[in-house]
Design an enzyme around this catalytic site. Structure first.
Site, PDB file in Angstrom:
ATOM      1  N   SER A  30     -28.451   6.145   4.046  1.00  0.00           N
ATOM      2  CA  SER A  30     -27.594   6.363   2.894  1.00  0.00           C
ATOM      3  C   SER A  30     -27.952   7.667   2.158  1.00  0.00           C
ATOM      4  CB  SER A  30     -27.707   5.148   1.970  1.00  0.00           C
ATOM      5  OG  SER A  30     -26.614   5.057   1.125  1.00  0.00           O
TER       6      SER A  30
ATOM      7  N   ASP B 160     -18.669   0.510   7.331  1.00  0.00           N
ATOM      8  CA  ASP B 160     -19.094   1.038   6.029  1.00  0.00           C
ATOM      9  C   ASP B 160     -18.098   2.095   5.576  1.00  0.00           C
ATOM     10  OD1 ASP B 160     -20.679   1.763   3.789  1.00  0.00           O
ATOM     11  OD2 ASP B 160     -21.667   3.341   4.937  1.00  0.00           O
TER      12      ASP B 160
ATOM     13  N   CYS C 159     -20.622   5.559   3.114  1.00  0.00           N
ATOM     14  CA  CYS C 159     -21.044   6.752   3.865  1.00  0.00           C
ATOM     15  C   CYS C 159     -20.463   6.576   5.258  1.00  0.00           C
ATOM     16  CB  CYS C 159     -22.564   6.856   3.921  1.00  0.00           C
ATOM     17  SG  CYS C 159     -23.364   7.000   2.319  1.00  0.00           S
TER      18      CYS C 159
ATOM     19  N   HIS D 173     -22.996  -0.993   6.221  1.00  0.00           N
ATOM     20  CA  HIS D 173     -23.908   0.098   5.859  1.00  0.00           C
ATOM     21  C   HIS D 173     -25.321  -0.122   6.399  1.00  0.00           C
ATOM     22  CE1 HIS D 173     -24.697   3.361   2.914  1.00  0.00           C
ATOM     23  NE2 HIS D 173     -25.768   2.704   2.501  1.00  0.00           N
ATOM     24  N   GLU D 174     -25.816  -1.336   6.314  1.00  0.00           N
ATOM     25  CA  GLU D 174     -27.204  -1.622   6.682  1.00  0.00           C
ATOM     26  C   GLU D 174     -27.250  -2.089   8.141  1.00  0.00           C
ATOM     27  OE1 GLU D 174     -29.354  -3.884   3.658  1.00  0.00           O
ATOM     28  OE2 GLU D 174     -27.942  -3.205   2.147  1.00  0.00           O
TER      29      GLU D 174
END
Ligand SMILES: *[C@@H]1O[C@H](CO)[C@@H](O)[C@H](O)[C@H]1NC(C)=O
Ligand SMILES: *[C@@H]1O[C@H](CO)[C@@H](O)[C@H](O)[C@H]1NC(C)=O
Ligand SMILES: *[C@@H]1O[C@H](CO)[C@@H](O)[C@H](O)[C@H]1NC(C)=O
Ligand SMILES: *[C@@H]1O[C@H](CO)[C@@H](O)[C@H](O)[C@H]1NC(C)=O
Ligand SMILES: *[C@@H]1O[C@H](CO)[C@@H](O)[C@H](O)[C@H]1NC(C)=O
Ligand SMILES: *[C@@H]1O[C@H](CO)[C@@H](O)[C@H](O)[C@H]1NC(C)=O
Ligand SMILES: *[C@@H]1O[C@H](CO)[C@@H](O)[C@H](O)[C@H]1NC(C)=O
Ligand SMILES: *[C@@H]1O[C@H](CO)[C@@H](O)[C@H](O)[C@H]1NC(C)=O
Ligand SMILES: *[C@@H]1O[C@H](CO)[C@@H](O)[C@H](O)[C@H]1NC(C)=O
Ligand SMILES: *[C@@H]1O[C@H](CO)[C@@H](O)[C@H](O)[C@H]1NC(C)=O
Ligand SMILES: *[C@@H]1O[C@H](CO)[C@@H](O)[C@H](O)[C@H]1NC(C)=O
Length: 598
Positions: A223, A428, A431, A483-484
């Site tokens: 990120s 995501d 980003c 995202h993760e």
């Protein structure tokens, strides 16, 4: 009789006092003090088995490096599970924000454990310490368990830390605890000035634990790590060059080998545009079109209209002035990025889910705020996932809207022989991979322009994504992932990590990347998931995520009812917005950058 009444009263008072002060964290008395390189003070303890790592014999240490008089950086180390840890490489993980704690990565993504809804630790078979020693760092100072000066305080409804005169929690205060005194001079406020503090932290740890720092060093981040990763590591290389010249006596040469960056925030000018691209067909690969034509037009105008986000960001790049960058970022966030939060109420970090999104699990936050765990790791302060002092410091300097030399630094690292992997979960939005992909092209790594996208193979026989790679530079797109990435796609995340730190190609791990390796495939990554995993209902807060179906496990009404009552209070503090009051708090939260790019 009187006596016994008196003693009852005394013990009742003692109970009262102890409940009142139990909310505060007593300063640890059992830390071992030692010195790192540059004579930095390091204080630490061995963490008992079962606090996180559950494998017998795999040791864990945690503590602080005192990088400045009022900057104490918390770290948590885990030995490599499957190798002699004195021979294993060392990998650092940090989260982004700015201001986000790296306990997010540890407990939600790639650490040895997670925490379930009962507050119990569970084993992670896909932890990255399967392949490397792992060091998680709460950075910069005041993030997570890191602190400036510990004070008794509470958190006001507007999120400010209000100091108390003593360790007694008054009736009007909620969230009493021991907090880091919020002093913007006791932390970093730009990516550039956070680099030396990270380097000093590493000098401290490596000097205190030379047995774990003998071999190659890798740096993995996420990120806002799109800023941190390139700049911090190029700083390490610059320091190494000075050390070689005999300057910086007492400093340790760091054998930097690999940098991995997940869903990075590299270049705001590119990535603010990517918000629009992601929401407009063909955009994201989930056939998810959140906006009608008039909202699309509004977003387009907010980006490209005269004097709007694009122009303001160009102005920031040209002038470099804090106020201009900060104002540009605020505008771009509110008028472009946050349109997705405000209209369909989707999770920026995973567009397949509505808010509040229960994934990845948040239960570790309460776990880290228990006396048992705080004592076990030698914490000086209560745990918070995100530091508003740090995010505000970065917002004031406008760092989020700057490119900060990230692309040039990636290019330099690649030239210097560091293996750089940019990876991105494709669900995501924050980003998103479309922006990341454009950035990967701007790096202009040798041969990258003519490499092709190819499937990544993994032992489970499922294709979890594609990679485009030339030599020691790769761009990875991960399917069905927010995202993760290591939370959603643990198998491919661990494979990618292992292959990278061994100098092998990401696609199948069979080729050395050092002899003209180039991936062969299509010019674009065209696979589309379709909308099968896009959820149309808000999930049960206790729902569990299934990495086989890439969707929540079915839950039943009993557990839904129970959970909605039990978990609401915990949720309200997070980045979610179940009601308008929290929504306002969240806006403030993200506008000030806090947890913005975790
Ligand atoms: C701080 O930690 C203590 C345990 O040491 C806990 O009782 C208290 O609730 C925590 N405070 C917050 C705000 O989490
Ligand atoms: C990680 O290592 C443990 C042994 O330490 C092993 O049981 C587990 O299968 C490994 N995980 C993977 C994905 O290979
Ligand atoms: C702690 O501070 C409060 C004011 O918030 C005061 O009323 C109280 O007497 C103090 N307690 C102690 C033990 O000093
Ligand atoms: C804030 O931090 C600076 C640098 O450590 C220090 O000089 C100053 O005294 C601190 N301010 C307060 C109010 O503690
Ligand atoms: C957005 O889409 C346009 C038009 O296809 C393209 O030129 C541009 O590179 C894209 N930018 C990003 C960041 O995705
Ligand atoms: C477009 O969507 C917005 C937000 O949901 C709504 O307020 C507006 O009425 C819609 N416009 C049209 C023309 O449907
Ligand atoms: C950033 O921090 C430096 C050093 O503490 C300080 O001189 C500078 O004024 C700060 N910048 C902003 C925009 O707050
Ligand atoms: C790549 O994987 C997809 C599934 O995602 C599959 O349909 C395709 O045949 C694979 N391509 C090659 C060249 O193996
Ligand atoms: C998926 O797309 C189909 C066909 O366009 C549509 O009928 C369905 O409602 C969509 N489902 C979701 C979850 O968006
Ligand atoms: C995940 O889904 C698969 C396929 O439906 C199922 O077999 C498995 O039991 C599920 N896993 C969990 C943990 O519920
Ligand atoms: C459904 O509820 C029962 C009873 O509370 C529980 O034992 C079971 O695990 C639940 N199933 C799921 C999928 O949550």
């Amino acid at each position: 009789m009187v006596l016994s009444m008196k003693s009852t009263a005394v013990s009742a008072l003692a109970v009262l006092l102890s409940t009142a002060s139990a909310q505060f964290v007593p300063a640890p008395t059992d830390l071992t003090s030692t010195k790192g390189f540059l004579d930095l003070s390091v204080r630490y303890k061995e963490v008992p088995e079962g606090i996180c790592e559950l494998t017998p014999g795999v040791k864990s240490y945690s503590g602080y490096v005192d990088i400045e008089e009022e900057q104490h950086i918390f770290w948590w180390f885990f030995e490599s599970r499957n190798q002699d840890p004195h021979d294993a490489p060392l990998t650092v993980w940090i989260n982004g924000g700015p201001g986000s704690s790296s306990m997010i990565g540890l407990f939600q993504e790639l650490g040895p454990c997670g925490v379930d809804s009962n507050g119990e630790v569970y084993y992670n078979p896909y932890a990255w310490n399967n392949a490397s020693n792992m060091l998680f760092i709460d950075h910069p100072a005041q993030v997570g368990f890191s602190y400036s000066v510990p004070v008794s305080a509470y958190e006001s409804s507007s999120g400010d830390i209000v100091q108390l005169p003593n360790a007694t929690c008054p009736d009007y205060a909620v969230d009493c605890g021991t907090y880091s005194y919020p002093n913007a001079s006791d932390t970093a406020n730009t990516t550039a000035n956070a680099a030396p503090s990270m380097w000093r932290t590493l000098q401290g740890f490596m000097g205190a634990f030379p047995q774990y720092s003998r071999n190659e060093f890798n740096f993995a981040t996420e990120s806002y790590g799109g800023h941190y990763g390139p700049v911090f590591n190029e700083y390490i290389e610059t320091q190494n060059a000075l050390i070689k010249k005999g300057e910086l006596p007492g400093a340790h040469h760091i054998k930097l080998q690999t940098v991995l960056i997940g869903n990075g925030w590299y270049d705001p000018l590119v990535q603010y545009q990517a918000y629009y691209n992601f929401t407009v067909f063909p955009g994201n690969t989930y056939d998810y079109s959140p906006f009608n034509q008039s909202i699309q037009d509004m977003m387009y105008n907010s980006l490209y209209g005269p004097g709007n986000c694009y122009d303001m960001t160009v102005d920031c790049y040209t002038t470099g002035l804090n106020d201009i960058c900060s104002a540009a970022d605020n505008f771009c966030y509110l008028e472009v990025e946050a349109v997705l939060d405000n209209i369909p109420d989707r999770d920026e970090y995973d567009v397949r889910e509505l808010q509040p999104d229960p994934f990845p699990y948040e239960f570790f936050v309460d776990y880290l705020n228990t006396p048992k765990v705080q004592q076990a790791i030698g914490a000086y302060v209560n745990y918070s996932e995100s530091s508003s002092t740090v995010s505000t410091a970065f917002v004031t300097s406008g760092d989020d809207d700057r490119e900060s030399g990230t692309i040039e630094d990636v290019r330099k690292l690649v030239e210097q022989g560091v293996y750089v992997v940019q990876y991105a979960g494709d669900a995501d939005y924050n980003c998103n991979w479309l922006g990341g992909q454009v950035v990967s092209e701007l790096v202009e790594a040798p041969g990258f322009g003519t490499a092709g996208y190819t499937n990544i193979t993994t032992p489970d026989g499922i294709v979890h994504g594609q990679v485009k790679q030339s030599g020691n530079f790769a761009f990875v797109r991960v399917y069905q992932s927010g995202h993760e990435v290591p939370f959603y796609q643990p198998v491919v995340a661990l494979e990618m990590f292992e292959r990278a730190i061994r100098g092998k190609d990401v696609a199948d791990g069979k080729h050395s990347v050092w002899h003209g390796y180039k991936s062969v495939g299509t010019p674009e990554s065209t696979y589309r998931e379709g909308n099968a995993t896009v959820q149309l209902e808000v999930m049960d807060p206790l729902a569990t995520y299934n990495t086989t179906t890439n969707a929540p496990n079915p839950s039943n009404s009993t557990s839904t009812k129970r959970s909605l009552e039990g978990v609401r209070s915990k949720r309200s503090k997070k980045l979610f917005k179940p009601d308008p009051a929290t929504q306002e708090a969240r806006r403030k939260f993200i506008r000030t950058g806090s947890g913005g790019r975790a």
